[in-house]
Write a protein that holds these residues in place. Structure first.
Motif, short mmCIF file in Angstrom:
data_model
loop_
_atom_site.label_atom_id
_atom_site.label_comp_id
_atom_site.label_asym_id
_atom_site.label_seq_id
_atom_site.Cartn_x
_atom_site.Cartn_y
_atom_site.Cartn_z
N ASP A 298 21.54 20.18 27.40
CA ASP A 298 21.59 19.75 28.79
C ASP A 298 20.33 18.96 29.15
N GLY A 299 20.16 18.69 30.42
CA GLY A 299 19.04 17.86 30.85
C GLY A 299 17.68 18.50 30.72
N GLU A 300 17.62 19.79 30.41
CA GLU A 300 16.34 20.47 30.17
C GLU A 300 16.14 20.80 28.70
N GLY A 301 17.07 20.33 27.85
CA GLY A 301 16.94 20.56 26.42
C GLY A 301 17.53 21.86 25.93
N LEU A 302 18.15 22.65 26.82
CA LEU A 302 18.80 23.88 26.39
C LEU A 302 20.17 23.57 25.80
N ALA A 303 20.63 24.44 24.91
CA ALA A 303 21.95 24.26 24.30
C ALA A 303 23.03 24.32 25.37
N THR A 304 23.99 23.40 25.29
CA THR A 304 25.15 23.51 26.16
C THR A 304 26.02 24.66 25.68
N ARG A 305 26.90 25.10 26.53
CA ARG A 305 27.77 26.23 26.20
C ARG A 305 29.04 26.16 27.04
N ARG A 306 30.03 26.89 26.60
CA ARG A 306 31.30 26.94 27.35
C ARG A 306 31.15 27.92 28.50
N ASN A 307 31.30 27.43 29.72
CA ASN A 307 31.19 28.26 30.91
C ASN A 307 32.54 28.36 31.61
N GLU A 308 33.14 29.54 31.56
CA GLU A 308 34.42 29.75 32.22
C GLU A 308 34.15 30.14 33.67
N LEU A 309 34.46 29.24 34.57
CA LEU A 309 34.13 29.43 35.98
C LEU A 309 35.15 30.29 36.70
N MET A 310 36.41 30.04 36.42
CA MET A 310 37.50 30.85 36.97
C MET A 310 38.41 31.27 35.83
N THR A 311 38.75 32.55 35.79
CA THR A 311 39.63 33.08 34.74
C THR A 311 40.85 33.69 35.40
N ALA A 312 42.02 33.11 35.13
CA ALA A 312 43.26 33.59 35.74
C ALA A 312 43.10 33.77 37.24
N GLY A 313 42.41 32.82 37.87
CA GLY A 313 42.25 32.82 39.32
C GLY A 313 41.03 33.55 39.84
N VAL A 314 40.32 34.28 38.99
CA VAL A 314 39.17 35.07 39.43
C VAL A 314 37.87 34.29 39.21
N LEU A 315 37.04 34.21 40.25
CA LEU A 315 35.77 33.49 40.15
C LEU A 315 34.79 34.29 39.31
N ARG A 316 34.37 33.73 38.18
CA ARG A 316 33.54 34.46 37.22
C ARG A 316 32.07 34.10 37.28
N GLN A 317 31.74 32.84 37.53
CA GLN A 317 30.34 32.46 37.50
C GLN A 317 30.11 31.13 38.18
N PHE A 318 28.83 30.85 38.46
CA PHE A 318 28.39 29.55 38.94
C PHE A 318 27.59 28.89 37.82
N LEU A 319 27.40 27.60 37.93
CA LEU A 319 26.59 26.87 36.96
C LEU A 319 25.14 26.81 37.43
N HIS A 320 24.22 26.90 36.47
CA HIS A 320 22.80 26.91 36.82
C HIS A 320 21.97 26.08 35.86
N ASN A 321 20.88 25.51 36.39
CA ASN A 321 19.79 25.06 35.54
C ASN A 321 18.75 26.17 35.56
N SER A 322 17.59 25.97 34.97
CA SER A 322 16.63 27.06 34.87
C SER A 322 16.09 27.47 36.24
N TYR A 323 15.90 26.50 37.15
CA TYR A 323 15.37 26.82 38.47
C TYR A 323 16.37 27.62 39.30
#
Length: 453
Positions: A298-323
């Motif tokens: 990503d833009g801070e040099g960290l490894a990208t990864r698969r982020n599942e935001l919604m799973t079967a309609g359920v909100l699982r996570q938000f996206l973040h940078n380090s800050y």
């Protein structure tokens, strides 16, 4: 790119020399980028424009005493880079103290191995690029007798190499290539004119399907001829892949930690809740090499990864940078986005709704009365990311007794993002890659207000 262009290792080595100058208690981050882009536009059988540009850039961020300073320059010259570091340090002295301020640190996530660079794209000569743009325009014009013109027929490519080096132990190098064709057509019948468009994307010219792009532009324009306003009613709406990708892009923007912290997200405080239909799963996966926005880091040099935001309609996570991760009491999701001329933001890179099993025609066949939306206008201005209010102009086709029927235009699709996600009826199997951060797929949404006559 050419043989004399800088390698990723050369850029990283320059970064090494900069971060080695970090004083006690000081953090330094260096972002170095070299890119080459070409844009060719054909119009009326000739080349309207040909632009080819290369860019070198460096961005330096300094954090000390919880204050951040940033500066950038359009050069990799050692003297210029030294001046940029000095400017970043000066800016840090005027920064506002923030206890969450700090650079990213290695988090143990392995960098995915992906083949995102095609050297053969760098070897394509300008004449070939020009020929593709001209042929795209010609194929579109010849696609149907009702095609009266082509607004634009473009070939675009980009190649880039970059590095992120920090005094906190990050040292990443990335290289990628991309290209696409796009065409906007005009169809006429008497005094009426309609527009259509087509795309094809890839990492090398061999990936591009010129004929398909032209055929899509022709079909989308011609099938709207004779369109009128529909009656106002609540009905089932089918978004085609192009519209769905734009819709998902808006949904994705509300799922960033930055939006949540600024209270600009309708999903704030809703983690773990059902926010969409059970058939809807939403993922940001830049580790998928087929995605237009794929990347190893990503833009801070960290490894990208698969982020599942919604799973079967359920909100699982938000996206973040380090800050935002630090400030939210969690961690980066490898979702920092930026150019060398700015500090890291947060955003989706390769958003996709998990495809279903049914083809678009099968989905349409199951609808007695509805509307296929193939184009929208004013989408971003018509959506409120805080309230979720959704209202946009649209054009498309009526669906009647399981078949596409007469064309319609100048109507409004209105609902809320919350309601539309919960009312998703089905997701098609037609995953479509587009030159944007979201992929497209046919999406069926029930109980939407269509306002026409």
């Amino acid at each position: 790119m050419h043989d004399d262009d800088p390698t990723g290792e050369a850029l990283a080595s320059l970064g090494d020399r900069v971060v080695a100058q970090a004083a006690p208690g000081e953090q330094i981050e260096v972002v170095l980028v070299h890119s080459a882009e070409t844009e060719v536009r054909a119009w009326e059988g000739d080349i309207e424009s040909f632009a080819s540009a290369t860019a070198h850039g460096v961005g330096i961020r300094v954090v000390i005493d919880q204050r951040q300073g940033f500066a950038h320059a359009g050069s990799h010259d050692e003297a210029v880079v030294a001046e940029t570091l000095a400017a970043a340090r000066d800016n840090a002295a005027f920064g506002t103290p923030d206890e969450f301020q700090g650079l990213a640190e290695p988090d143990g996530v392995a960098v995915p191995e992906m083949d995102l660079y095609r050297p053969e794209l760098a070897a394509v000569d300008p004449e070939t690029k020009i020929r593709m743009a001209l042929e795209l325009e010609r194929a579109t014009r010849d696609g149907d007798r009702r095609i009266c013109g082509v607004e634009s027929a473009d070939y675009v490519d980009a190649l880039s190499v970059g590095a992120v080096v920090t005094s906190t132990g990050i040292r990443s190098i990335g290289r990628d290539s991309s290209c696409y064709l796009s065409v906007y057509s005009l169809a006429a019948d008497g005094d009426e004119t309609q527009t259509g468009f087509g795309f094809s994307v890839g990492r090398s010219v061999e990936d591009l399907d010129l004929r398909q792009a032209a055929a899509d532009a022709v079909e989308r324009a011609v099938r709207l001829l004779g369109a009128g306003k529909p009656a106002t009613r609540r009905t089932t709406v089918v978004f085609d892949p192009w519209v769905t990708a734009q819709f998902l892009g808006i949904v994705g923007s509300t799922l960033s930690g930055e939006a949540v912290l600024k209270r600009r997200s309708l999903f704030a405080d809703r983690l773990g809740e059902t926010v969409a239909a059970p058939c809807f799963t939403l993922t940001d996966d830049p580790t998928d090499a087929a995605a237009f926005g794929a990347g190893e880091t990503d833009g801070e040099g960290l490894a990208t990864r698969r982020n599942e935001l919604m799973t079967a309609g359920v909100l699982r996570q938000f996206l973040h940078n380090s800050y935002t991760g630090r400030r939210s009491g969690t961690a980066s999701t490898g979702s920092a986005v930026r150019g060398y001329a700015g500090t890291p933001g947060v955003g989706c890179m390769a958003l996709v709704a998990t495809p279903g099993d049914a083809a678009p025609d099968e989905l349409v066949a199951g609808i007695d009365d509805g509307v296929l939306v193939q184009g929208v206008t004013g989408l971003h201005s018509g959506v409120n990311p805080v309230s979720g209010d959704f209202s946009t102009g649209a054009e498309g086709l009526r669906i009647r007794d399981g078949e596409l029927a007469e064309p319609i235009r100048e109507f409004t699709v209105a609902s809320t993002l919350q309601r539309m996600l919960l009312d998703v009826v089905a997701v098609g199997n037609d995953l479509t890659r587009l030159p944007m951060t979201a992929a497209g797929v046919t999406l069926v949404v029930g109980d939407v207000t269509v306002s026409g006559e």
